[in-house]
Design a protein around this motif. Sequence first.
Motif, short mmCIF file in Angstrom:
data_model
loop_
_atom_site.label_atom_id
_atom_site.label_comp_id
_atom_site.label_asym_id
_atom_site.label_seq_id
_atom_site.Cartn_x
_atom_site.Cartn_y
_atom_site.Cartn_z
N UNK A 13 65.94 41.05 -21.61
CA UNK A 13 66.35 40.16 -20.52
C UNK A 13 65.52 38.88 -20.52
N UNK A 14 64.23 39.00 -20.79
CA UNK A 14 63.35 37.82 -20.85
C UNK A 14 63.81 36.87 -21.95
N UNK A 15 64.27 37.40 -23.09
CA UNK A 15 64.80 36.55 -24.16
C UNK A 15 66.02 35.79 -23.67
N UNK A 16 66.87 36.45 -22.91
CA UNK A 16 68.08 35.81 -22.39
C UNK A 16 67.74 34.75 -21.34
N UNK A 17 66.69 34.99 -20.57
CA UNK A 17 66.28 34.02 -19.55
C UNK A 17 65.85 32.69 -20.16
N UNK A 18 65.40 32.72 -21.41
CA UNK A 18 64.95 31.50 -22.08
C UNK A 18 66.11 30.63 -22.56
N UNK A 19 67.34 31.16 -22.50
CA UNK A 19 68.51 30.41 -22.95
C UNK A 19 69.02 29.48 -21.85
N UNK A 20 69.83 28.48 -22.20
CA UNK A 20 70.34 27.54 -21.20
C UNK A 20 71.26 28.18 -20.15
N UNK A 21 71.95 29.25 -20.50
CA UNK A 21 72.85 29.91 -19.55
C UNK A 21 72.04 30.68 -18.50
N UNK A 22 72.64 30.94 -17.36
CA UNK A 22 72.02 31.76 -16.33
C UNK A 22 72.08 33.21 -16.80
N UNK A 23 70.96 33.91 -16.79
CA UNK A 23 70.91 35.30 -17.27
C UNK A 23 70.55 36.23 -16.11
N UNK A 24 71.41 37.20 -15.87
CA UNK A 24 71.21 38.20 -14.84
C UNK A 24 71.08 39.57 -15.50
N UNK A 25 70.65 40.54 -14.74
CA UNK A 25 70.59 41.90 -15.27
C UNK A 25 71.21 42.86 -14.26
N UNK A 26 72.26 43.54 -14.69
CA UNK A 26 72.89 44.57 -13.88
C UNK A 26 73.60 44.06 -12.64
N UNK A 27 73.92 42.79 -12.58
CA UNK A 27 74.58 42.20 -11.42
C UNK A 27 76.10 42.23 -11.60
N UNK A 28 76.83 42.08 -10.50
CA UNK A 28 78.28 41.93 -10.60
C UNK A 28 78.59 40.48 -10.93
N UNK A 29 79.75 40.26 -11.52
CA UNK A 29 80.17 38.90 -11.86
C UNK A 29 80.34 38.10 -10.57
N UNK A 30 79.60 36.99 -10.41
CA UNK A 30 79.72 36.20 -9.18
C UNK A 30 81.07 35.50 -9.11
N UNK A 31 81.39 35.02 -7.91
CA UNK A 31 82.67 34.33 -7.71
C UNK A 31 82.75 33.05 -8.52
N UNK A 32 81.65 32.37 -8.70
CA UNK A 32 81.62 31.13 -9.47
C UNK A 32 80.74 31.29 -10.70
N UNK A 33 81.24 30.79 -11.81
CA UNK A 33 80.47 30.81 -13.04
C UNK A 33 79.72 29.49 -13.14
N UNK A 34 78.39 29.53 -13.33
CA UNK A 34 77.64 28.28 -13.44
C UNK A 34 78.13 27.44 -14.62
#
Length: 140
Positions: A13-34
């Motif tokens: 997850x920490x590797x994904x946090x370093x990317x430009x996209x928003x990175x979540x863990x175990x969350x539901x898909x939000x109503x709006x995609x950043x």
Amino acid sequence: MPTPRETILAALHARLLALPAIALRGEVLPERVPVEGLLILRDGEPGEPEVTLSPLAYHYQHRAEIEAVVQGANRDAAFDTMIASIGTALAADRTLDGLCDWVEAEAPRPVDLPVEGAASLKAATIAVMLHYSIADPLDG
């Protein structure tokens, strides 16, 4: 103290946090995609381990999943860039700083998802195989 499995998933997850996209863990898909895109890490399934007896060790091929989602007029190019950035992040250190024996992603299978009243989503689930060994299956 976190288990080795949790430590490995947190490092991924920490590797994904370093990317430009928003990175979540175990969350539901939000109503709006950043605008930057969205990555959701799912812990997945460790599967059945192979066992060696001397010394006792459980060898897992844990299948975690990354849901990658983009939206907007440039979604094809944005999706391609996002997938490439995930590949680059994983290839930079296939052991997650020595926590795993090997980390490898499978190819995504993208789909376009229509959204009523908004631009379509382009999404894919990317399986990430985490190869690691532990001394106790309850630690993993």
